[in-house]
Design a protein around this motif. Structure first.
Motif, PDB file in Angstrom:
ATOM      1  N   THR A 380      -2.279  45.654 -16.888  1.00  0.00           N
ATOM      2  CA  THR A 380      -1.797  44.937 -15.709  1.00  0.00           C
ATOM      3  C   THR A 380      -2.514  45.392 -14.453  1.00  0.00           C
ATOM      4  OG1 THR A 380       0.380  44.833 -16.773  1.00  0.00           O
ATOM      5  CG2 THR A 380       0.280  44.235 -14.455  1.00  0.00           C
ATOM      6  N   ALA A 381      -2.775  46.700 -14.351  1.00  0.00           N
ATOM      7  CA  ALA A 381      -3.502  47.213 -13.185  1.00  0.00           C
ATOM      8  C   ALA A 381      -4.887  46.581 -13.084  1.00  0.00           C
ATOM      9  CB  ALA A 381      -3.620  48.734 -13.272  1.00  0.00           C
ATOM     10  N   LEU A 382      -5.583  46.460 -14.224  1.00  0.00           N
ATOM     11  CA  LEU A 382      -6.912  45.834 -14.231  1.00  0.00           C
ATOM     12  C   LEU A 382      -6.812  44.352 -13.886  1.00  0.00           C
ATOM     13  CD1 LEU A 382      -9.946  45.804 -14.814  1.00  0.00           C
ATOM     14  CD2 LEU A 382      -9.414  45.541 -17.243  1.00  0.00           C
ATOM     15  N   ASN A 383      -5.901  43.650 -14.539  1.00  0.00           N
ATOM     16  CA  ASN A 383      -5.747  42.213 -14.289  1.00  0.00           C
ATOM     17  C   ASN A 383      -5.469  41.927 -12.816  1.00  0.00           C
ATOM     18  OD1 ASN A 383      -6.035  41.683 -17.023  1.00  0.00           O
ATOM     19  ND2 ASN A 383      -3.844  41.498 -17.409  1.00  0.00           N
ATOM     20  N   SER A 384      -4.468  42.615 -12.269  1.00  0.00           N
ATOM     21  CA  SER A 384      -3.988  42.282 -10.931  1.00  0.00           C
ATOM     22  C   SER A 384      -4.977  42.682  -9.839  1.00  0.00           C
ATOM     23  CB  SER A 384      -2.636  42.966 -10.689  1.00  0.00           C
ATOM     24  OG  SER A 384      -2.000  42.416  -9.562  1.00  0.00           O
ATOM     25  N   SER A 385      -5.564  43.873  -9.952  1.00  0.00           N
ATOM     26  CA  SER A 385      -6.517  44.301  -8.917  1.00  0.00           C
ATOM     27  C   SER A 385      -7.757  43.415  -8.907  1.00  0.00           C
ATOM     28  CB  SER A 385      -6.910  45.759  -9.140  1.00  0.00           C
ATOM     29  OG  SER A 385      -7.543  45.939 -10.392  1.00  0.00           O
TER      30      SER A 385
END
Length: 412
Positions: A380-385
């Protein structure tokens, strides 16, 4: 106390979140039973973000399109192309790393009762059906594809509305944005509750047996975040991309890591885009769209776990099939948010490419749930950033083409 509050308010949000993170860890390790009520803070924070995000997307997108003047540039074509390239590149990197560092699994039960989609066609069909969902139902279920579709149509229909109507819509958008800022101010306390709950509920013992799998998964995501994405951004802006990359990871990735929900992180990303001075006409559409189709982390998860199953069963994979897996994982990842269980439930779809039986594939899904505490957080951190990163890169590219000065170092 007043002096303490004044000093607290002077700190940046990231510093406040780090304090909340440390406090959450300390409470979970030292007095987990006595501090149990702290967990409710995380639940309230995530619940608040999830509650406000659908309304925010509907109002902001509708307002941006209604107020949009012909000839104003929105960069949406470039942003969508970047989303697709980034997701495919992530799937390809995961395939390459999985071949270099093959992982075998001890298959586990734990995914019984879940029904994966029957194929890519079913995933895409679900996405199309979400577009024509009832607007009230779309908001209630946080169906962002449906919300986007209705917001765009309402915005187009209101383009010729009276100025007083447009002013009212703008006032509503400003009011919702202010509410979002209030919620985000509570992020340090929410993060403290989420960290406390995660450590006390899951611990780390269950993850130790899957250390190599986690290392490959997280390693792939770090390569995408710190190598692949910066290369893509450099091609767009022709400047050192790392100040922008690191800012997006710091201000968007940290909250996404703990909320584990791209949808919940939409308000955080909207605020970050505003702080970067980006065009509201672009980011009010690209951020909610990215939360649905920009799924580099999901592409990594699907590829790595599928190839782990392949290596476990001793199936030989040639290069053309591996490339097909990259494409399949990218397409499937775009539909991950519309499927219950997210990216993990799309693993059987990818496993079917190698003739792996459904019961075995669902055991791989079970492994995914075991490591989900870290896997889903990094994903999620990769997707959202990346949503903010590519939105900014597309706009900075247009500034460069127009001969305007871009000082990337100012965003750090």
């Amino acid at each position: 106390m007043k002096r303490l509050l004044e000093k607290w308010s002077q700190w940046s949000l990231v510093k406040q979140i780090i304090v909340g993170l440390i406090l959450g860890i300390i409470l979970a390790v030292t007095i987990p039973e006595a501090a149990q009520p702290v967990a409710i803070l995380g639940t309230l924070f995530v619940g608040s973000l999830k509650a406000i995000a659908p309304v925010l997307v509907l109002i902001l997108v509708m307002s941006a399109i209604a107020q949009h003047k012909r000839g104003n540039q929105t960069n949406m074509k470039s942003i969508i192309v970047l989303y697709l390239i980034g997701t495919f590149a992530a799937g390809l990197i995961a395939v390459i790393i999985s071949f270099i560092f093959p992982v075998s699994l001890t298959l586990a039960k734990g995914a019984e009762g879940l029904t994966p989609p029957g194929g890519v066609v079913e995933v895409l069909q679900t996405l199309l059906l979400n577009v024509v969902d009832n607007p009230i139902k779309a908001i209630y279920n946080a169906n962002y594809i449906g919300i986007l579709a209705w917001a765009i149509l309402l915005g187009l229909a209101l383009r010729n509305a009276a100025d007083t109507t447009k002013t009212m819509i703008t006032n509503f958008a400003d009011a919702v944005s202010k509410m979002v800022r209030w919620v985000i101010m509570l992020a340090p306390f929410g993060i403290m509750g989420l960290v406390f709950e995660s450590i006390t509920a899951n611990g780390m013992e269950a993850l130790l047996g899957y250390g190599k799998l986690l290392a490959v998964l997280i390693g792939c995501m770090l390569i995408v975040a710190l190598v692949v994405n910066p290369i893509i951004v450099y091609v767009m802006i022709r400047q050192n991309p790392y100040p922008l990359v690191l800012k997006c990871l710091k201000e968007s990735g940290i909250t996404a890591f703990f909320t584990r929900s791209s949808a919940s992180n939409i308000p955080v990303n909207m605020r970050l885009c505003e702080n970067l001075g980006l065009n509201k006409d672009s980011y009010s559409v690209s951020i909610p769209l990215g939360a649905t189709i920009n799924m580099a982390g999901a592409a990594v998860t699907i590829s790595v776990l599928t190839l782990a199953a392949v290596h476990t069963l001793g199936i030989q994979v040639d290069i053309p099939t591996a490339i097909i897996l990259s494409v399949l994982s990218a397409i499937s990842a775009c539909g991950a948010s519309g499927v219950a269980g997210g990216s993990l439930l799309l693993i059987p779809l990818a496993c079917s490419l190698f003739g792996i039986p459904a019961d075995v594939a669902m055991q791989v899904v079970g492994v995914g749930f075991i490591i989900g505490v870290l896997q889903d957080s990094f994903e999620t951190a990769l997707n959202s950033s990346t949503d903010v990163l590519f939105t900014a890169a597309a706009e900075f590219k247009e500034m460069r083409k127009a001969g305007k000065e871009i000082n990337i170092n100012k965003v750090a």
